[in-house]
Motif scaffolding. Structure first.
Motif, PDB file in Angstrom:
ATOM      1  N   ARG A  65       0.839  -1.190   0.000  1.00  0.00           N
ATOM      2  CA  ARG A  65       0.000   0.000   0.000  1.00  0.00           C
ATOM      3  C   ARG A  65       0.874   1.241   0.000  1.00  0.00           C
ATOM      4  O   ARG A  65       1.931   1.253   0.602  1.00  0.00           O
ATOM      5  CB  ARG A  65      -0.874   0.039   1.253  1.00  0.00           C
ATOM      6  CG  ARG A  65      -1.902  -1.019   1.273  1.00  0.00           C
ATOM      7  CD  ARG A  65      -2.787  -0.861   2.486  1.00  0.00           C
ATOM      8  NE  ARG A  65      -3.575  -2.046   2.643  1.00  0.00           N
ATOM      9  CZ  ARG A  65      -3.983  -2.507   3.805  1.00  0.00           C
ATOM     10  NH1 ARG A  65      -3.676  -1.872   4.910  1.00  0.00           N
ATOM     11  NH2 ARG A  65      -4.692  -3.600   3.857  1.00  0.00           N
ATOM     12  N   VAL A  66       0.390   2.256  -0.684  1.00  0.00           N
ATOM     13  CA  VAL A  66       1.073   3.557  -0.700  1.00  0.00           C
ATOM     14  C   VAL A  66       0.090   4.572  -0.131  1.00  0.00           C
ATOM     15  O   VAL A  66      -1.055   4.649  -0.567  1.00  0.00           O
ATOM     16  CB  VAL A  66       1.484   3.958  -2.138  1.00  0.00           C
ATOM     17  CG1 VAL A  66       2.034   5.365  -2.165  1.00  0.00           C
ATOM     18  CG2 VAL A  66       2.478   2.966  -2.702  1.00  0.00           C
ATOM     19  N   LEU A  67       0.554   5.338   0.855  1.00  0.00           N
ATOM     20  CA  LEU A  67      -0.270   6.384   1.462  1.00  0.00           C
ATOM     21  C   LEU A  67       0.221   7.726   0.985  1.00  0.00           C
ATOM     22  O   LEU A  67       1.425   8.004   1.029  1.00  0.00           O
ATOM     23  CB  LEU A  67      -0.184   6.310   2.981  1.00  0.00           C
ATOM     24  CG  LEU A  67      -0.828   5.066   3.556  1.00  0.00           C
ATOM     25  CD1 LEU A  67       0.172   4.338   4.386  1.00  0.00           C
ATOM     26  CD2 LEU A  67      -2.033   5.444   4.325  1.00  0.00           C
ATOM     27  N   ILE A  68      -0.707   8.569   0.545  1.00  0.00           N
ATOM     28  CA  ILE A  68      -0.360   9.912   0.094  1.00  0.00           C
ATOM     29  C   ILE A  68      -1.193  10.900   0.897  1.00  0.00           C
ATOM     30  O   ILE A  68      -2.413  10.817   0.911  1.00  0.00           O
ATOM     31  CB  ILE A  68      -0.626  10.083  -1.411  1.00  0.00           C
ATOM     32  CG1 ILE A  68       0.271   9.107  -2.181  1.00  0.00           C
ATOM     33  CG2 ILE A  68      -0.391  11.516  -1.841  1.00  0.00           C
ATOM     34  CD1 ILE A  68       0.044   9.118  -3.674  1.00  0.00           C
ATOM     35  N   HIS A  69      -0.516  11.808   1.584  1.00  0.00           N
ATOM     36  CA  HIS A  69      -1.197  12.808   2.401  1.00  0.00           C
ATOM     37  C   HIS A  69      -1.508  14.025   1.541  1.00  0.00           C
ATOM     38  O   HIS A  69      -0.677  14.497   0.794  1.00  0.00           O
ATOM     39  CB  HIS A  69      -0.306  13.228   3.561  1.00  0.00           C
ATOM     40  CG  HIS A  69      -0.969  14.174   4.502  1.00  0.00           C
ATOM     41  ND1 HIS A  69      -0.860  15.538   4.360  1.00  0.00           N
ATOM     42  CD2 HIS A  69      -1.760  13.955   5.563  1.00  0.00           C
ATOM     43  CE1 HIS A  69      -1.552  16.121   5.324  1.00  0.00           C
ATOM     44  NE2 HIS A  69      -2.106  15.185   6.062  1.00  0.00           N
ATOM     45  N   LEU A  70      -2.740  14.494   1.639  1.00  0.00           N
ATOM     46  CA  LEU A  70      -3.105  15.697   0.896  1.00  0.00           C
ATOM     47  C   LEU A  70      -3.199  16.851   1.847  1.00  0.00           C
ATOM     48  O   LEU A  70      -4.004  17.280   2.396  1.00  0.00           O
ATOM     49  CB  LEU A  70      -4.422  15.484   0.136  1.00  0.00           C
ATOM     50  CG  LEU A  70      -4.307  14.443  -0.965  1.00  0.00           C
ATOM     51  CD1 LEU A  70      -5.631  14.262  -1.659  1.00  0.00           C
ATOM     52  CD2 LEU A  70      -3.273  14.856  -1.982  1.00  0.00           C
TER      53      LEU A  70
END
Length: 67
Positions: free
Chosen positions: A62-67
């Motif tokens: 999984r890749v988490l990207i914070h906006l």
């Protein structure tokens, strides 16, 4: 965030990751597997967790990207 996750899920699920380029990376230096290991994997879904987008790949990464 939910609407963005749903749109990305509809547009990208089932596609293979051809490559990536980090514009900024603030993560652990010892992250396993290395981000390059995701190249060639198929995206199985996009969801969200709070203010993060969660990209899930076929081998469980999984890749988490914070906006």
């Amino acid at each position: 965030m939910q609407a963005l996750a749903e749109r990305l899920d509809a547009a990208l699920t089932g596609r293979r990751l051809a490559g990536w380029q980090a514009l900024g990376f603030a993560g652990l230096k010892t992250v396993q597997p290395a981000p390059d290991a995701l190249v060639g994997q198929t995206l199985t879904g996009v969801g969200r967790r709070g203010k993060y987008l969660v990209f899930t790949f076929d081998e469980g990464a999984r890749v988490l990207i914070h906006l």
